[in-house]
Design a protein around this motif. Structure first.
Motif, PDB file in Angstrom:
ATOM      1  N   ASN A 116      15.149   2.201  -7.551  1.00 57.36           N
ATOM      2  CA  ASN A 116      15.616   3.434  -6.788  1.00 57.36           C
ATOM      3  C   ASN A 116      16.830   4.034  -7.631  1.00 57.36           C
ATOM      4  N   LEU A 117      16.781   3.799  -9.144  1.00 56.63           N
ATOM      5  CA  LEU A 117      17.955   4.420  -9.840  1.00 56.63           C
ATOM      6  C   LEU A 117      17.726   5.891  -9.740  1.00 56.63           C
ATOM      7  N   PRO A 118      18.893   6.685  -9.989  1.00 55.80           N
ATOM      8  CA  PRO A 118      18.848   8.106 -10.183  1.00 55.80           C
ATOM      9  C   PRO A 118      18.148   8.356 -11.466  1.00 55.80           C
ATOM     10  N   GLU A 119      17.495   9.471 -11.815  1.00 60.07           N
ATOM     11  CA  GLU A 119      16.712   9.831 -12.891  1.00 60.07           C
ATOM     12  C   GLU A 119      17.939   9.840 -14.109  1.00 60.07           C
ATOM     13  N   GLY A 120      17.555   9.250 -15.135  1.00 58.51           N
ATOM     14  CA  GLY A 120      18.320   9.260 -16.446  1.00 58.51           C
ATOM     15  C   GLY A 120      19.107   7.784 -16.618  1.00 58.51           C
ATOM     16  N   LYS A 121      19.210   7.110 -15.435  1.00 53.95           N
ATOM     17  CA  LYS A 121      20.093   6.037 -15.425  1.00 53.95           C
ATOM     18  C   LYS A 121      19.114   4.873 -15.734  1.00 53.95           C
ATOM     19  N   GLN A 122      19.707   3.751 -16.434  1.00 50.61           N
ATOM     20  CA  GLN A 122      19.086   2.704 -16.928  1.00 50.61           C
ATOM     21  C   GLN A 122      19.178   1.351 -16.357  1.00 50.61           C
ATOM     22  N   GLY A 123      20.193   1.004 -15.275  1.00 51.95           N
ATOM     23  CA  GLY A 123      20.155  -0.199 -14.969  1.00 51.95           C
ATOM     24  C   GLY A 123      21.298  -0.293 -13.876  1.00 51.95           C
ATOM     25  N   THR A 124      21.374  -1.440 -13.204  1.00 51.51           N
ATOM     26  CA  THR A 124      22.419  -1.810 -12.162  1.00 51.51           C
ATOM     27  C   THR A 124      23.015  -3.263 -12.352  1.00 51.51           C
ATOM     28  N   THR A 125      24.181  -3.498 -11.634  1.00 50.49           N
ATOM     29  CA  THR A 125      24.738  -4.609 -11.771  1.00 50.49           C
ATOM     30  C   THR A 125      25.318  -4.951 -10.137  1.00 50.49           C
ATOM     31  N   THR A 126      25.182  -6.165  -9.769  1.00 49.66           N
ATOM     32  CA  THR A 126      25.627  -6.207  -8.388  1.00 49.66           C
ATOM     33  C   THR A 126      27.254  -6.554  -8.397  1.00 49.66           C
ATOM     34  N   VAL A 127      27.945  -5.555  -7.651  1.00 49.56           N
ATOM     35  CA  VAL A 127      29.119  -5.509  -7.211  1.00 49.56           C
ATOM     36  C   VAL A 127      29.801  -6.351  -5.998  1.00 49.56           C
ATOM     37  N   GLU A 128      28.912  -6.600  -5.139  1.00 52.42           N
ATOM     38  CA  GLU A 128      29.228  -7.001  -3.692  1.00 52.42           C
ATOM     39  C   GLU A 128      27.849  -7.506  -3.391  1.00 52.42           C
ATOM     40  N   SER A 129      27.944  -8.906  -2.627  1.00 51.79           N
ATOM     41  CA  SER A 129      26.660  -9.420  -2.014  1.00 51.79           C
ATOM     42  C   SER A 129      27.158 -10.437  -0.975  1.00 51.79           C
ATOM     43  N   LYS A 130      26.903 -10.180   0.403  1.00 53.79           N
ATOM     44  CA  LYS A 130      27.320 -11.006   1.454  1.00 53.79           C
ATOM     45  C   LYS A 130      25.961 -11.646   1.890  1.00 53.79           C
ATOM     46  N   THR A 131      26.000 -12.802   2.373  1.00 56.14           N
ATOM     47  CA  THR A 131      24.760 -13.413   2.775  1.00 56.14           C
ATOM     48  C   THR A 131      25.145 -14.168   4.056  1.00 56.14           C
ATOM     49  N   ASN A 132      24.372 -14.011   4.929  1.00 55.23           N
ATOM     50  CA  ASN A 132      24.501 -14.706   6.379  1.00 55.23           C
ATOM     51  C   ASN A 132      23.466 -15.677   6.512  1.00 55.23           C
ATOM     52  N   PHE A 133      23.527 -16.858   6.482  1.00 57.82           N
ATOM     53  CA  PHE A 133      22.499 -18.124   6.610  1.00 57.82           C
ATOM     54  C   PHE A 133      22.485 -18.418   8.248  1.00 57.82           C
ATOM     55  N   LEU A 134      20.941 -18.243   8.550  1.00 54.94           N
ATOM     56  CA  LEU A 134      20.564 -18.493   9.874  1.00 54.94           C
ATOM     57  C   LEU A 134      19.994 -20.043  10.423  1.00 54.94           C
ATOM     58  N   ARG A 135      19.054 -20.306   9.295  1.00 53.08           N
ATOM     59  CA  ARG A 135      18.615 -21.525   9.491  1.00 53.08           C
ATOM     60  C   ARG A 135      17.895 -22.214   8.142  1.00 53.08           C
ATOM     61  N   ALA A 136      17.768 -23.260   8.126  1.00 55.18           N
ATOM     62  CA  ALA A 136      17.276 -23.790   6.964  1.00 55.18           C
ATOM     63  C   ALA A 136      15.873 -23.825   6.590  1.00 55.18           C
ATOM     64  N   VAL A 137      15.521 -24.214   5.366  1.00 55.19           N
ATOM     65  CA  VAL A 137      13.997 -23.955   4.803  1.00 55.19           C
ATOM     66  C   VAL A 137      13.703 -25.455   4.397  1.00 55.19           C
ATOM     67  N   ARG A 138      12.887 -25.871   4.971  1.00 53.82           N
ATOM     68  CA  ARG A 138      12.703 -27.325   4.636  1.00 53.82           C
ATOM     69  C   ARG A 138      11.234 -27.686   4.139  1.00 53.82           C
ATOM     70  N   SER A 139      10.656 -26.719   4.002  1.00 51.44           N
ATOM     71  CA  SER A 139       9.369 -26.985   3.466  1.00 51.44           C
ATOM     72  C   SER A 139       8.713 -25.478   3.273  1.00 51.44           C
ATOM     73  N   GLY A 140       7.301 -25.466   2.501  1.00 52.58           N
ATOM     74  CA  GLY A 140       6.779 -23.946   2.204  1.00 52.58           C
ATOM     75  C   GLY A 140       7.610 -22.949   1.507  1.00 52.58           C
ATOM     76  N   HIS A 141       7.869 -21.879   1.822  1.00 51.67           N
ATOM     77  CA  HIS A 141       8.502 -20.789   0.924  1.00 51.67           C
ATOM     78  C   HIS A 141       9.457 -20.217   1.808  1.00 51.67           C
TER      79      HIS A 141
END
Length: 136
Positions: free
Chosen positions: A72-97
């Motif tokens: 989703n970069l604007p035309e002419g731009k070449q990359g991004t970098t993460t400046v902020e990330s927030k994660t809410n964990f709601l349940r565990a993954v104990r098998s599968g994917h």
């Protein structure tokens, strides 16, 4: 393990991130409106009690959101970098994917905001990630 077709463009984009490739992330869908990838449960990615480590889930979310932001970069731009990330964990993954789905919330000239939901194989929400990527 379910045999599933991977997305060739997405696989190419994810391969530019060696850490993600090392985790074993599989790309399911890759386009500007939505990027989907998954990570198989593996004992080496777990914390106590056989639950997939939060860092593995955050890495899955970060990589999936990064590819979404890149597409989703604007035309002419070449990359991004993460400046902020927030994660809410709601349940565990104990098998599968853990399957991550990223969608852009805002694609501006300076920042791209992406929302990622991570679900287990039963379709239950495991984590929700909101991330801001700076446009380079």
């Amino acid at each position: 393990m379910t045999d599933i077709a991977t997305d060739p463009l997405g696989t190419q984009l994810f391969s530019t991130m060696p850490f993600t490739a090392g985790l074993g992330v599989e790309v399911l869908e890759c386009g500007p409106a939505q990027v989907r990838s998954r990570l198989a449960w593996n004992e080496s990615l777990c914390t106590l009690g056989g639950a997939m480590h939060g860092g593995a889930l955050m890495s899955l979310g970060d990589a999936t959101a990064a590819v979404c932001a890149y597409l989703n970069l604007p035309e002419g731009k070449q990359g991004t970098t993460t400046v902020e990330s927030k994660t809410n964990f709601l349940r565990a993954v104990r098998s599968g994917h853990a399957t991550a789905t990223s969608r852009p919330l805002h694609a501006g000239r300076s920042f791209i905001v992406v929302e990622t939901e991570i679900h287990d194989d039963a379709g239950k929400l495991v984590a929700k990630v909101t991330q801001t990527q700076a446009v380079l």
